[in-house]
Design a protein around this motif. Sequence first.
Motif, short mmCIF file in Angstrom:
data_model
loop_
_atom_site.label_atom_id
_atom_site.label_comp_id
_atom_site.label_asym_id
_atom_site.label_seq_id
_atom_site.Cartn_x
_atom_site.Cartn_y
_atom_site.Cartn_z
N ARG A 1 0.56 -1.50 -0.22
CA ARG A 1 -0.12 0.57 -0.22
C ARG A 1 1.17 0.84 0.46
NH1 ARG A 1 -2.95 -2.87 3.66
NH2 ARG A 1 -2.00 -2.06 5.54
N GLY A 2 2.07 1.50 1.32
CA GLY A 2 2.94 2.41 0.65
C GLY A 2 3.47 2.60 -0.03
N TYR A 3 3.81 1.85 -1.55
CA TYR A 3 4.48 2.02 -2.97
C TYR A 3 3.06 2.61 -3.22
CZ TYR A 3 8.50 -0.69 -2.07
OH TYR A 3 9.86 -1.02 -2.08
N ARG A 4 1.98 1.87 -3.19
CA ARG A 4 0.51 2.49 -4.42
C ARG A 4 0.54 3.99 -3.85
NH1 ARG A 4 -1.14 -1.12 -7.12
NH2 ARG A 4 -1.44 -3.58 -6.79
N THR A 5 0.68 3.91 -2.71
CA THR A 5 0.92 5.75 -2.53
C THR A 5 1.49 6.72 -3.18
OG1 THR A 5 -0.44 5.41 0.18
CG2 THR A 5 0.54 7.34 -0.44
N TRP A 6 2.71 6.59 -3.01
CA TRP A 6 3.63 7.50 -3.57
C TRP A 6 3.85 7.24 -5.23
CZ3 TRP A 6 8.12 5.45 -6.23
CH2 TRP A 6 8.63 4.02 -5.69
N LEU A 7 3.54 5.76 -5.18
CA LEU A 7 3.67 5.69 -6.96
C LEU A 7 1.98 7.09 -7.33
CD1 LEU A 7 3.88 1.70 -7.23
CD2 LEU A 7 4.89 3.69 -8.15
N GLY A 8 1.53 7.36 -7.26
CA GLY A 8 0.38 7.51 -7.29
C GLY A 8 0.73 9.23 -7.51
N ASP A 9 1.64 9.52 -6.46
CA ASP A 9 2.48 10.67 -6.44
C ASP A 9 3.34 11.30 -8.47
OD1 ASP A 9 2.23 11.13 -4.20
OD2 ASP A 9 4.02 11.76 -3.92
N LEU A 10 3.29 9.95 -8.89
CA LEU A 10 3.97 9.97 -10.50
C LEU A 10 2.93 10.12 -11.80
CD1 LEU A 10 6.63 7.34 -9.37
CD2 LEU A 10 6.93 9.61 -9.33
N PRO A 11 3.55 10.63 -12.74
CA PRO A 11 3.07 10.26 -14.03
C PRO A 11 2.23 8.89 -14.13
CG PRO A 11 4.55 11.48 -14.04
CD PRO A 11 4.80 11.41 -13.14
N PRO A 12 1.22 8.47 -14.61
CA PRO A 12 0.54 7.03 -14.71
C PRO A 12 2.27 5.77 -15.84
CG PRO A 12 -0.72 8.83 -15.38
CD PRO A 12 0.10 9.33 -15.14
N ASP A 13 2.52 6.88 -16.55
CA ASP A 13 3.77 6.25 -16.94
C ASP A 13 4.86 5.49 -16.57
OD1 ASP A 13 4.03 8.92 -17.15
OD2 ASP A 13 5.46 8.72 -19.05
N VAL A 14 5.68 6.44 -15.94
CA VAL A 14 6.66 6.25 -14.53
C VAL A 14 6.36 5.48 -13.96
CG1 VAL A 14 7.95 7.07 -13.69
CG2 VAL A 14 7.48 8.72 -15.56
N ALA A 15 4.80 5.75 -13.30
CA ALA A 15 4.44 4.87 -12.13
C ALA A 15 4.56 3.07 -12.73
CB ALA A 15 3.22 5.27 -11.84
N ARG A 16 3.99 2.79 -14.23
CA ARG A 16 4.30 1.93 -14.32
C ARG A 16 4.98 1.39 -14.43
NH1 ARG A 16 -0.41 3.84 -17.39
NH2 ARG A 16 1.08 4.82 -18.98
N ARG A 17 6.49 1.78 -15.00
CA ARG A 17 7.76 1.80 -15.41
C ARG A 17 8.38 1.15 -14.05
NH1 ARG A 17 10.64 4.57 -20.14
NH2 ARG A 17 12.52 3.24 -19.84
N ILE A 18 7.90 2.18 -12.86
CA ILE A 18 8.94 1.39 -11.23
C ILE A 18 8.27 0.69 -10.76
CG2 ILE A 18 8.86 2.54 -9.11
CD1 ILE A 18 10.72 4.14 -11.36
N ALA A 19 7.33 0.39 -10.68
CA ALA A 19 6.03 -1.06 -10.72
C ALA A 19 6.42 -2.26 -10.96
CB ALA A 19 4.81 -0.22 -10.39
N TRP A 20 6.07 -1.46 -12.45
CA TRP A 20 6.18 -3.24 -13.43
C TRP A 20 7.53 -2.85 -14.28
CZ3 TRP A 20 5.70 -7.87 -13.80
CH2 TRP A 20 4.88 -8.74 -14.72
N GLY A 21 6.75 -1.81 -14.93
CA GLY A 21 7.78 -2.24 -16.42
C GLY A 21 9.54 -2.70 -16.66
N ASN A 22 10.37 -1.62 -15.91
CA ASN A 22 11.56 -1.52 -15.39
C ASN A 22 12.23 -2.83 -14.96
OD1 ASN A 22 11.89 0.98 -16.46
ND2 ASN A 22 11.81 1.80 -14.03
N ALA A 23 11.67 -3.52 -14.39
CA ALA A 23 11.83 -4.84 -13.68
C ALA A 23 11.62 -6.30 -15.36
CB ALA A 23 11.57 -6.04 -12.33
#
Length: 303
Positions: free
Chosen positions: A274-296
């Motif tokens: 939940r903590g990750y989802r909170t601050w990922l919401g601060d980012l532009p959607p395309d960047v959030a997807r990269r940090i959350a999933w896409g880069n790995a």
Amino acid sequence: MKHMRAIPLLAALVLATCFAVAPHAQAAENAPPYAGPLFDTHLHYNQEAWDGSTGPYPPAEALARMQRNNVTAIVANSRPNAGTQTLAAARETRAAGVTVVPFVRLYRNRDDYSNWFRDETIHDMVQAELARGTASGPYRGLGEFHLYDSANANGPVAKKLIALAERQKLAVLAHVDDVAIDLLMANAPSKGRDLRLIWAHTGIGGAPIERVQALLERYPLLMGELSYRPGLTCEGDRLCPEWRALILKYPERFMIGSDTWVNQRWSAYDEIMRGYRTWLGDLPPDVARRIAWGNAAALFDLR
């Protein structure tokens, strides 16, 4: 009189700036959490978590925690490697739709934490595990390992394993300080240009953000994993401004992880995600997807 006429103009400019900044700050504060899939790039399934079938987090329970948090892929490593083997083979893993990216951990027991870098039997164990593979496919990396003294990056076994990792295109998950990053990279055949090194916690000791940026610039394949990173979030579990700026500058270089190194982290798994989802919401959607999933996913060639 000229100065008197300038005062209202100056006041208007100040007010305009305030109103321009305020909506952005309010938008960040009210941004909804990121709702997409997560790739947990730092997950341990150690003996005390499962211990055969008697631990508090057998595969069904561990996988249930991942599934309800929409964690759809993990970098799995464990002490000993039997935990990773178990997750890779478990029917619950397939049922939960979780992809296991297995790493060889360098620890058979707790004594190995402080001796692995010079213990030839660790090198032998790694070779045997790589030859064995897992039910989810070949091992994709080495680690997590620790260097409590950065100079031990120059240990004979550490040098051999770094060279092996680069040669076999294995990623390396390293819990080290910024000095050891340079030493490990120097021991790679390419001097760091081709070594896929994941910096666990991106410096748990709190390396200054300027130093983090310098290392990212120096080593093109260096990735930062963000669990436990000091100074990452500020009030309300939102990204601190300097970290938001760094992530936006290097959106392809960061990933997230749970670091379930003790059972308390398993018990807090929902809260961590939940903590990750909170601050990922601060980012532009395309960047959030990269940090959350896409880069790995890109690092390990997942679709």
